[in-house]
Design an enzyme around this catalytic site. Structure first.
Site, PDB file in Angstrom:
ATOM      1  N   LYS A 172      11.052 -17.086  20.592  1.00  0.00           N
ATOM      2  CA  LYS A 172      10.212 -18.250  20.282  1.00  0.00           C
ATOM      3  C   LYS A 172       9.016 -17.879  19.408  1.00  0.00           C
ATOM      4  O   LYS A 172       8.665 -18.615  18.480  1.00  0.00           O
ATOM      5  CB  LYS A 172       9.722 -18.903  21.583  1.00  0.00           C
ATOM      6  CG  LYS A 172      10.813 -19.636  22.360  1.00  0.00           C
ATOM      7  CD  LYS A 172      10.240 -20.395  23.548  1.00  0.00           C
ATOM      8  CE  LYS A 172       9.665 -19.474  24.591  1.00  0.00           C
ATOM      9  NZ  LYS A 172       9.244 -20.194  25.825  1.00  0.00           N
ATOM     10  N   SER A 227      -9.679  -5.370  -0.712  1.00  0.00           N
ATOM     11  CA  SER A 227      -9.357  -6.263   0.398  1.00  0.00           C
ATOM     12  C   SER A 227      -8.292  -7.242  -0.071  1.00  0.00           C
ATOM     13  O   SER A 227      -8.473  -7.945  -1.065  1.00  0.00           O
ATOM     14  CB  SER A 227     -10.604  -7.023   0.866  1.00  0.00           C
ATOM     15  OG  SER A 227     -11.535  -6.120   1.417  1.00  0.00           O
ATOM     16  N   TYR A 279      21.756  -4.514  26.303  1.00  0.00           N
ATOM     17  CA  TYR A 279      22.353  -4.194  25.003  1.00  0.00           C
ATOM     18  C   TYR A 279      23.826  -3.784  25.126  1.00  0.00           C
ATOM     19  O   TYR A 279      24.667  -4.273  24.360  1.00  0.00           O
ATOM     20  CB  TYR A 279      21.578  -3.070  24.303  1.00  0.00           C
ATOM     21  CG  TYR A 279      20.229  -3.453  23.743  1.00  0.00           C
ATOM     22  CD1 TYR A 279      19.799  -4.777  23.709  1.00  0.00           C
ATOM     23  CD2 TYR A 279      19.366  -2.491  23.232  1.00  0.00           C
ATOM     24  CE1 TYR A 279      18.562  -5.123  23.193  1.00  0.00           C
ATOM     25  CE2 TYR A 279      18.125  -2.823  22.705  1.00  0.00           C
ATOM     26  CZ  TYR A 279      17.728  -4.137  22.698  1.00  0.00           C
ATOM     27  OH  TYR A 279      16.496  -4.474  22.186  1.00  0.00           O
ATOM     28  N   HIS A 283       5.708   2.936  16.940  1.00  0.00           N
ATOM     29  CA  HIS A 283       4.898   2.389  15.843  1.00  0.00           C
ATOM     30  C   HIS A 283       4.076   3.467  15.124  1.00  0.00           C
ATOM     31  O   HIS A 283       4.172   3.633  13.902  1.00  0.00           O
ATOM     32  CB  HIS A 283       3.937   1.319  16.365  1.00  0.00           C
ATOM     33  CG  HIS A 283       4.603   0.133  16.981  1.00  0.00           C
ATOM     34  ND1 HIS A 283       5.868  -0.275  16.644  1.00  0.00           N
ATOM     35  CD2 HIS A 283       4.176  -0.756  17.915  1.00  0.00           C
ATOM     36  CE1 HIS A 283       6.187  -1.355  17.337  1.00  0.00           C
ATOM     37  NE2 HIS A 283       5.177  -1.659  18.116  1.00  0.00           N
ATOM     38  N   ARG A 321      21.174 -17.667  28.753  1.00  0.00           N
ATOM     39  CA  ARG A 321      21.744 -18.145  30.020  1.00  0.00           C
ATOM     40  C   ARG A 321      21.257 -19.536  30.380  1.00  0.00           C
ATOM     41  O   ARG A 321      21.917 -20.248  31.130  1.00  0.00           O
ATOM     42  CB  ARG A 321      21.380 -17.159  31.137  1.00  0.00           C
ATOM     43  CG  ARG A 321      22.097 -15.823  31.026  1.00  0.00           C
ATOM     44  CD  ARG A 321      21.706 -14.877  32.135  1.00  0.00           C
ATOM     45  NE  ARG A 321      20.297 -14.497  32.050  1.00  0.00           N
ATOM     46  CZ  ARG A 321      19.841 -13.273  32.256  1.00  0.00           C
ATOM     47  NH1 ARG A 321      20.678 -12.300  32.537  1.00  0.00           N
ATOM     48  NH2 ARG A 321      18.563 -13.002  32.177  1.00  0.00           N
ATOM     49  N   ASP A 380      10.497 -15.292  25.091  1.00  0.00           N
ATOM     50  CA  ASP A 380       9.238 -15.272  24.341  1.00  0.00           C
ATOM     51  C   ASP A 380       9.381 -14.638  22.966  1.00  0.00           C
ATOM     52  O   ASP A 380       8.813 -15.132  21.990  1.00  0.00           O
ATOM     53  CB  ASP A 380       8.166 -14.519  25.140  1.00  0.00           C
ATOM     54  CG  ASP A 380       7.511 -15.403  26.194  1.00  0.00           C
ATOM     55  OD1 ASP A 380       7.810 -16.614  26.208  1.00  0.00           O
ATOM     56  OD2 ASP A 380       6.718 -14.893  26.998  1.00  0.00           O
ATOM     57  N   LYS A 428      12.896  -2.517  20.060  1.00  0.00           N
ATOM     58  CA  LYS A 428      12.390  -1.485  20.957  1.00  0.00           C
ATOM     59  C   LYS A 428      12.085  -2.123  22.313  1.00  0.00           C
ATOM     60  O   LYS A 428      11.892  -3.356  22.359  1.00  0.00           O
ATOM     61  CB  LYS A 428      11.152  -0.815  20.356  1.00  0.00           C
ATOM     62  CG  LYS A 428       9.873  -1.641  20.501  1.00  0.00           C
ATOM     63  CD  LYS A 428       8.671  -0.818  20.117  1.00  0.00           C
ATOM     64  CE  LYS A 428       7.382  -1.544  20.414  1.00  0.00           C
ATOM     65  NZ  LYS A 428       7.038  -1.682  21.824  1.00  0.00           N
TER      66      LYS A 428
END
EC number: 1.1.1.49
Length: 516
Positions: free
Chosen positions: A45, A425, A156, A275, A73, A42, A183
Site C-alpha cells: 500500500k 542542492s 518466499y 543499505h 489471503r 503495508d 529484504k
C-alpha cells in the site's frame, strides 16, 4: 546564497545521447502483467502501488499493455482493494491534477484471493493473467510477467514454488517471468544461503531481483557518475588523501508498532548489513570495465571480499531508553537499536582508511548521508586545522544535496579563515525536475531487465560473511548494547570510537540549505 555556494543558473540539462542509446535497455512490446503478492499489506500500500501509479502517470506503463493484479489471503473484492490503496497514491496537493490518471490506473487493478501455499489460488491467478493477456492481443508480442513479493521472507519458498508451477509465462512468442524479493534476505549467512538455494532451484539468477531500495535513491545512483566522470576526484579517491569515510543513517522515531518484528533483527540486520553496506561498495569499488550490470556487480563483490573481520573493539551498540517498554519486546532484550561499526578494506586503494557505518533509531534528527573526510593539509601555514578538514558530504535524505566543506578567507580586513561550502542542492538546481522515488526507478529497471541496482547472489553471500560472526556474538550476549536517551546523538561511546578512528568533527559548523 551562503558565501561559499556555487552560483547555479537555471538552464536546460544537457544529456549525453550516446550514453542513453548504449545503456538503456530496448523497450519490449506485448502484454505486461504485474502481480503484487501481499497486496493488502503495508509495503504494497505504501510503496509498491504508489510507485506503480507514478510510473503509470509518467507514461512508463502503457495502459494498452499493462494490467496489475493483487494477490493476498484477505477475502476482498477488486473495488475494496482499490479503496484500500487509493489514499496512498496521491497527496491532497496534487489530487486535482491526477484525478483522471488515478481513475484509469485503478481500473487496471484486479484482485485474486488465496493462500500462499495453495495450488487452487495460484491457478485462479494464472487464469486471470491469461485472460488479460488474451484481451491485450498477446499474439502480437511477448508475454511478460513480473511478480513482486511484498511478503515476509518466510513465505518466499512456497510462493516461489507456486509461481513456478502454475504462473510462469506461457507465450510461444517469447517474454519472461521475473520475481522481485524484498529484504531481509535471511538473518545470517546460513539462512540467506538456504533461501537463495530454495529460490535459485526454481528460477535462474537473471530472473531474480533482490531489491534494496537504497540502490534506487537518486544520489546513491549518482555515486558512479561523481567518481568516474569527474577528473577532480580521480586522483583524490584513495588512502593517500582520504582520512575516513562515514555512512550514516538516523531516524528520529523508535520502533513504535513493530517492536516485536524489529527485535528479531536489530539495526545491523535492518539497515547496516544491506543499505549502508551497499553504499560502501559504491564509494569503495574500482572503476568497472563498462556500465553493464554484471561488470558493476563484479566490482562490488571484490570490495566485499576485501573487508577484513570486524573487531569487537571497533563496534558500539546502543538501545534507546524505553525500547523494552513495548509489550512485544522481551524484558531482557539485547537487540541494538543503534550501532556504529568500523569496516576496513584490505586492498591497495583503501588500506588504513576506516569506513564508519552508523545507524540508529530514536535519535536527534532524521537524515542519511555519506561523508568523505580528507586528510589535513601538510605544512598548514594558516594554522586553521582546528576549524575542520575538507569534507565531501552527500546528503541522501531529506533534501538531497552535495556540498564540499572548504576553508576560505572570512570577508573583512583581517586575514582570518572560516569554513564554508561549495553547494549543490538538488531542489535549487533542479527546481522543475521531479526526482523519482527509489521504488519507481527499481520497478522500472525490473521491467526493463536491468539488474545493475539489484543484489546478486554472490554479493549477498559476501555481505553476510562480513556481519554473521558479529551478529552471532550479539545474539549470544557477548557484545552488549549500552543505553542512550531518545532524541540524542546515541551513546557517548560511539563518538569516542569515531575520534579513535580519526574522524575530526567540525564544532560549530552548520550546513544551511539554500533558500529557494
Amino acid at each position: 546564497m551562503g558565501s561559499g555556494q556555487w552560483h547555479m543558473e537555471k538552464r536546460s540539462t544537457l544529456k549525453n545521447d550516446s550514453f542513453v542509446k548504449e545503456y538503456n535497455p530496448v523497450t519490449e512490446t506485448g502484454s505486461l502483467s504485474i502481480i503484487v503478492l501481499g497486496a493488502s499489506g503495508d509495503l504494497a500500500k505504501k510503496k509498491t502501488f504508489p510507485a506503480l501509479f507514478n510510473l503509470f502517470h509518467q507514461g512508463f506503463l502503457n495502459p494498452d499493455e499493462v494490467h496489475i493484479f493483487g494477490y493476498a489471503r484477505s477475502k476482498i473484492t477488486d473495488e475494496e482493494l482499490r479503496d484500500k490503496i487509493r489514499g496512498y497514491l496521491v497527496d491532497e496537493k496534487n489530487a486535482s491534477k491526477k484525478t483522471e490518471a488515478l481513475s484509469k490506473f485503478l481500473k487496471l487493478i484486479k484482485y485474486v484471493s488465496g493462500p500462499y501455499d495453495s495450488e487452487e489460488g495460484f491457478k485462479r491467478l494464472d487464469k486471470a493473467i491469461l485472460e488479460h493477456e488474451i484481451s491485450k492481443k498477446t499474439a502480437e508480442g511477448s508475454s511478460r510477467r513480473l511478480f513482486y513479493l511484498a511478503l515476509p521472507p518466510s513465505v518466499y519458498p512456497p510462493v516461489s514454488k507456486m509461481i513456478k508451477a502454475w504462473c510462469t509465462n506461457k507465450s510461444d512468442l517469447g517474454g519472461w517471468t521475473r520475481i522481485v524479493v524484498e529484504k531481509p534476505f535471511g538473518k545470517d549467512l546460513e539462512s540467506a544461503e538456504q533461501l537463495s538455494s530454495q529460490i535459485g532451484a526454481l528460477f535462474e539468477e537473471p530472473q531474480i531481483y533482490r531489491i534494496d531500495h537504497y540502490l534506487g535513491k537518486e544520489l546513491v545512483q549518482n555515486m558512479l557518475v561523481l567518481r568516474f566522470a569527474n577528473r577532480l576526484f580521480l586522483p583524490l579517491w584513495n588512502r593517500d588523501n582520504i582520512a575516513n569515510v562515514q555512512i550514516v543513517f538516523r531516524e528520529d522515531f523508535g520502533t513504535e508498532g513493530r517492536g516485536g518484528y524489529f527485535d528479531e533483527y536489530g539495526i545491523i540486520r535492518d539497515i547496516i548489513q544491506n543499505h549502508l553496506l551497499q553504499v560502501l561498495c559504491l564509494v569503495a569499488m574500482e572503476k568497472p570495465i563498462s556500465l553493464k550490470p554484471e561488470h558493476i556487480r563484479d566490482e562490488k563483490v571484490k570490495v566485499l571480499q576485501s573487508v577484513i573481520p570486524i573487531k569487537d573493539e571497533e563496534v558500539v551498540l546502543g538501545q534507546y531508553e524505553g525500547y523494552r517498554d513495548d509489550p512485544t519486546v522481551p524484558n531482557d532484550s539485547n537487540t541494538p537499536t543503534f550501532a556504529t561499526t568500523i569496516l576496513r578494506i584490505n586492498n591497495e586503494r583503501w588500506e588504513g582508511v576506516p569506513f564508519i557505518l552508523k545507524a540508529g533509531k530514536a535519535m536527534s534528527s532524521k537524515k542519511a548521508d555519506i561523508r568523505i573526510q580528507f586528510k589535513d593539509v601538510p605544512g598548514d601555514i594558516f594554522k586553521c586545522q582546528n576549524q575542520g578538514r575538507n569534507e565531501f558530504v552527500i546528503r541522501l535524505q531529506p533534501s538531497e544535496a552535495m556540498y564540499m566543506k572548504l576553508t576560505v578567507k572570512q570577508p573583512g580586513l583581517e586575514m582570518q579563515t572560516v569554513q564554508s561550502e561549495l553547494d549543490l542542492s538538488y531542489k535549487q538546481r533542479y527546481q522543475d525536475v521531479s526526482i523519482p522515488e527509489a521504488y519507481e526507478r527499481l520497478i522500472l529497471d525490473t521491467i526493463r531487465g536491468d539488474q545493475q541496482h539489484f543484489v546478486r547472489r554472490d554479493e549477498l553471500k559476501a555481505a553476510w560473511e562480513i556481519f554473521t560472526p558479529l551478529l552471532h556474538r550479539i545474539d549470544k550476549g557477548e557484545v552488549k548494547s549500552v543505553p542512550y536517551k531518545q532524541g540524542s546523538r546515541g551513546p557517548a561511546e560511539a563518538d569516542q570510537l569515531l575520534k579513535k578512528a580519526g574522524y575530526m568533527q567540525t564544532h560549530g559548523y552548520i550546513w544551511i540549505p539554500p533558500t529557494l
